[in-house]
Motif scaffolding. Sequence first.
Motif, PDB file in Angstrom:
ATOM      1  N   GLY A   1       0.481  -0.858   0.012  1.00 55.00           N
ATOM      2  CA  GLY A   1       0.440   0.290  -0.179  1.00 55.00           C
ATOM      3  C   GLY A   1       1.393   0.965   0.059  1.00 55.00           C
ATOM      4  O   GLY A   1       0.387   2.605  -0.570  1.00 55.00           O
ATOM      5  N   ILE A   2       2.182   1.504   0.490  1.00 59.40           N
ATOM      6  CA  ILE A   2       3.260   2.315   0.422  1.00 59.40           C
ATOM      7  C   ILE A   2       2.906   2.827  -0.474  1.00 59.40           C
ATOM      8  O   ILE A   2       3.574   3.507  -1.288  1.00 59.40           O
ATOM      9  N   TYR A   3       3.610   1.880  -1.675  1.00 66.91           N
ATOM     10  CA  TYR A   3       4.111   1.396  -2.861  1.00 66.91           C
ATOM     11  C   TYR A   3       3.148   2.253  -4.155  1.00 66.91           C
ATOM     12  O   TYR A   3       2.915   3.169  -4.438  1.00 66.91           O
ATOM     13  N   ALA A   4       2.593   1.855  -3.428  1.00 69.58           N
ATOM     14  CA  ALA A   4       0.811   1.499  -4.679  1.00 69.58           C
ATOM     15  C   ALA A   4      -0.009   2.766  -4.656  1.00 69.58           C
ATOM     16  O   ALA A   4       0.204   3.852  -5.013  1.00 69.58           O
ATOM     17  N   GLY A   5       0.151   3.312  -2.752  1.00 69.09           N
ATOM     18  CA  GLY A   5      -0.325   4.413  -2.677  1.00 69.09           C
ATOM     19  C   GLY A   5       0.712   5.553  -2.797  1.00 69.09           C
ATOM     20  O   GLY A   5      -0.150   7.000  -3.340  1.00 69.09           O
ATOM     21  N   TRP A   6       1.881   5.691  -2.717  1.00 65.82           N
ATOM     22  CA  TRP A   6       2.588   6.700  -3.290  1.00 65.82           C
ATOM     23  C   TRP A   6       2.533   7.244  -4.841  1.00 65.82           C
ATOM     24  O   TRP A   6       2.451   8.111  -5.158  1.00 65.82           O
ATOM     25  N   LEU A   7       1.803   6.453  -5.947  1.00 63.61           N
ATOM     26  CA  LEU A   7       1.784   6.323  -7.123  1.00 63.61           C
ATOM     27  C   LEU A   7       0.637   7.290  -7.323  1.00 63.61           C
ATOM     28  O   LEU A   7       0.359   8.334  -7.922  1.00 63.61           O
ATOM     29  N   GLY A   8      -0.560   6.869  -5.938  1.00 64.03           N
ATOM     30  CA  GLY A   8      -2.480   7.292  -6.198  1.00 64.03           C
ATOM     31  C   GLY A   8      -2.912   6.093  -5.693  1.00 64.03           C
ATOM     32  O   GLY A   8      -2.779   5.712  -5.799  1.00 64.03           O
ATOM     33  N   TRP A   9      -4.080   7.197  -5.534  1.00 64.54           N
ATOM     34  CA  TRP A   9      -5.226   5.739  -5.245  1.00 64.54           C
ATOM     35  C   TRP A   9      -5.504   5.428  -6.099  1.00 64.54           C
ATOM     36  O   TRP A   9      -6.108   4.198  -5.764  1.00 64.54           O
ATOM     37  N   ASP A  10      -5.750   5.638  -7.571  1.00 63.96           N
ATOM     38  CA  ASP A  10      -5.924   4.865  -8.384  1.00 63.96           C
ATOM     39  C   ASP A  10      -5.605   3.591  -8.537  1.00 63.96           C
ATOM     40  O   ASP A  10      -5.706   2.778  -8.300  1.00 63.96           O
ATOM     41  N   HIS A  11      -3.930   3.985  -8.666  1.00 64.58           N
ATOM     42  CA  HIS A  11      -3.011   3.019  -8.437  1.00 64.58           C
ATOM     43  C   HIS A  11      -2.843   1.585  -7.222  1.00 64.58           C
ATOM     44  O   HIS A  11      -3.377   0.065  -7.425  1.00 64.58           O
ATOM     45  N   LEU A  12      -3.603   2.769  -5.938  1.00 60.56           N
ATOM     46  CA  LEU A  12      -3.713   1.583  -4.904  1.00 60.56           C
ATOM     47  C   LEU A  12      -4.730   0.719  -5.191  1.00 60.56           C
ATOM     48  O   LEU A  12      -4.667  -0.554  -5.365  1.00 60.56           O
ATOM     49  N   TRP A  13      -6.059   0.846  -5.429  1.00 57.07           N
ATOM     50  CA  TRP A  13      -7.288   0.244  -5.727  1.00 57.07           C
ATOM     51  C   TRP A  13      -7.023  -0.802  -6.654  1.00 57.07           C
ATOM     52  O   TRP A  13      -7.324  -1.566  -6.498  1.00 57.07           O
ATOM     53  N   GLY A  14      -6.100  -0.308  -7.751  1.00 56.87           N
ATOM     54  CA  GLY A  14      -5.780  -1.640  -9.007  1.00 56.87           C
ATOM     55  C   GLY A  14      -5.113  -2.213  -8.794  1.00 56.87           C
ATOM     56  O   GLY A  14      -5.436  -3.758  -8.585  1.00 56.87           O
ATOM     57  N   ALA A  15      -3.940  -2.216  -7.733  1.00 54.33           N
ATOM     58  CA  ALA A  15      -2.971  -3.572  -6.653  1.00 54.33           C
ATOM     59  C   ALA A  15      -4.069  -3.874  -5.975  1.00 54.33           C
ATOM     60  O   ALA A  15      -3.704  -5.464  -5.876  1.00 54.33           O
TER      61      ALA A  15
ATOM     62  N   PRO B   1      -1.170 -19.986  -1.288  1.00 54.92           N
ATOM     63  CA  PRO B   1      -0.134 -18.960  -0.401  1.00 54.92           C
ATOM     64  C   PRO B   1      -1.416 -17.091  -1.112  1.00 54.92           C
ATOM     65  O   PRO B   1      -1.164 -17.232  -2.326  1.00 54.92           O
ATOM     66  N   PHE B   2      -0.787 -16.409  -0.925  1.00 55.29           N
ATOM     67  CA  PHE B   2      -2.008 -15.321  -1.727  1.00 55.29           C
ATOM     68  C   PHE B   2      -0.756 -13.659  -1.603  1.00 55.29           C
ATOM     69  O   PHE B   2      -0.940 -13.255  -2.742  1.00 55.29           O
ATOM     70  N   GLY B   3       0.009 -14.102  -0.525  1.00 53.29           N
ATOM     71  CA  GLY B   3       1.479 -12.949  -0.564  1.00 53.29           C
ATOM     72  C   GLY B   3       1.592 -13.149  -2.392  1.00 53.29           C
ATOM     73  O   GLY B   3       1.973 -11.911  -3.042  1.00 53.29           O
ATOM     74  N   PRO B   4       1.421 -14.228  -3.332  1.00 52.93           N
ATOM     75  CA  PRO B   4       2.049 -13.515  -4.825  1.00 52.93           C
ATOM     76  C   PRO B   4       1.888 -13.052  -4.914  1.00 52.93           C
ATOM     77  O   PRO B   4       1.546 -12.335  -6.733  1.00 52.93           O
ATOM     78  N   ALA B   5      -0.147 -13.524  -5.174  1.00 50.23           N
ATOM     79  CA  ALA B   5      -1.016 -12.484  -5.786  1.00 50.23           C
ATOM     80  C   ALA B   5      -0.757 -10.910  -6.092  1.00 50.23           C
ATOM     81  O   ALA B   5      -1.217 -10.106  -6.658  1.00 50.23           O
ATOM     82  N   MET B   6      -0.853 -11.245  -4.092  1.00 49.51           N
ATOM     83  CA  MET B   6      -1.011  -9.515  -3.986  1.00 49.51           C
ATOM     84  C   MET B   6       0.420  -8.664  -4.495  1.00 49.51           C
ATOM     85  O   MET B   6       0.005  -7.173  -5.359  1.00 49.51           O
ATOM     86  N   VAL B   7       1.563  -9.542  -4.459  1.00 49.04           N
ATOM     87  CA  VAL B   7       2.752  -8.772  -5.449  1.00 49.04           C
ATOM     88  C   VAL B   7       2.255  -7.994  -6.783  1.00 49.04           C
ATOM     89  O   VAL B   7       3.020  -7.107  -7.563  1.00 49.04           O
ATOM     90  N   MET B   8       1.902  -9.245  -7.000  1.00 52.17           N
ATOM     91  CA  MET B   8       1.433  -9.338  -8.422  1.00 52.17           C
ATOM     92  C   MET B   8       0.664  -8.143  -9.051  1.00 52.17           C
ATOM     93  O   MET B   8       1.160  -7.541 -10.004  1.00 52.17           O
ATOM     94  N   GLY B   9       0.073  -8.272  -7.846  1.00 50.21           N
ATOM     95  CA  GLY B   9      -1.277  -7.500  -8.286  1.00 50.21           C
ATOM     96  C   GLY B   9      -0.404  -5.474  -8.074  1.00 50.21           C
ATOM     97  O   GLY B   9      -1.388  -5.179  -9.006  1.00 50.21           O
ATOM     98  N   ALA B  10       0.190  -5.654  -7.681  1.00 45.74           N
ATOM     99  CA  ALA B  10       0.850  -5.054  -7.300  1.00 45.74           C
ATOM    100  C   ALA B  10       2.075  -3.641  -8.233  1.00 45.74           C
ATOM    101  O   ALA B  10       1.836  -2.904  -8.598  1.00 45.74           O
ATOM    102  N   ALA B  11       2.548  -4.852  -8.558  1.00 44.90           N
ATOM    103  CA  ALA B  11       4.201  -4.928  -9.691  1.00 44.90           C
ATOM    104  C   ALA B  11       2.709  -4.707 -10.738  1.00 44.90           C
ATOM    105  O   ALA B  11       3.648  -3.658 -11.643  1.00 44.90           O
TER     106      ALA B  11
END
Length: 168
Positions: free
Chosen positions: A111-125, A153-163
Amino acid sequence: MPTILAEAARAGNWLLLAAVTAALLLFVLCAVVLVVTDLREHRLPNRWTGLLAGGGAVTLGVACLADDAGWSRLWSMVGGGAAYLALMLVLHLISRTGMGMGDVKLGGGLGIYAGWLGWDHLWGAVVLGFIAGGVVALALVLTRRATGSTHLPFGPAMVMGAALAFLL
């Protein structure tokens, strides 16, 4: 993020370019370790989720100093980390066997990384992470490598979504 890097290079904003590059390198390092560990051991170690969140906050915080939209980015970075962490915490509390605390802490860092880009990127992640997790789960069930009760495991999916959200 590619757009921000290109604009920083074009404008000669070397501090912004260096800070964002350092943040991305840290993200990649932490992401690789966390994904491999989660796939192997079904856990996300605190040292790596903490490094992702803390290192991201520091490097992207420095980037805020060099960016014209610095205060806006700072607040969306802090808010993004808190929002993703809170969402994952609620899901953890609702379904104690589904989301682990590692996923909650990972949500804060992402959320820190995606949020830095903006709220649209956060919700996209967030959305892309859940879509990726669902697609993987469905594929594993259809190929009979998993059942409805298999813990994935859900971590890989979360990382993929953020990337993926970083590239938007």
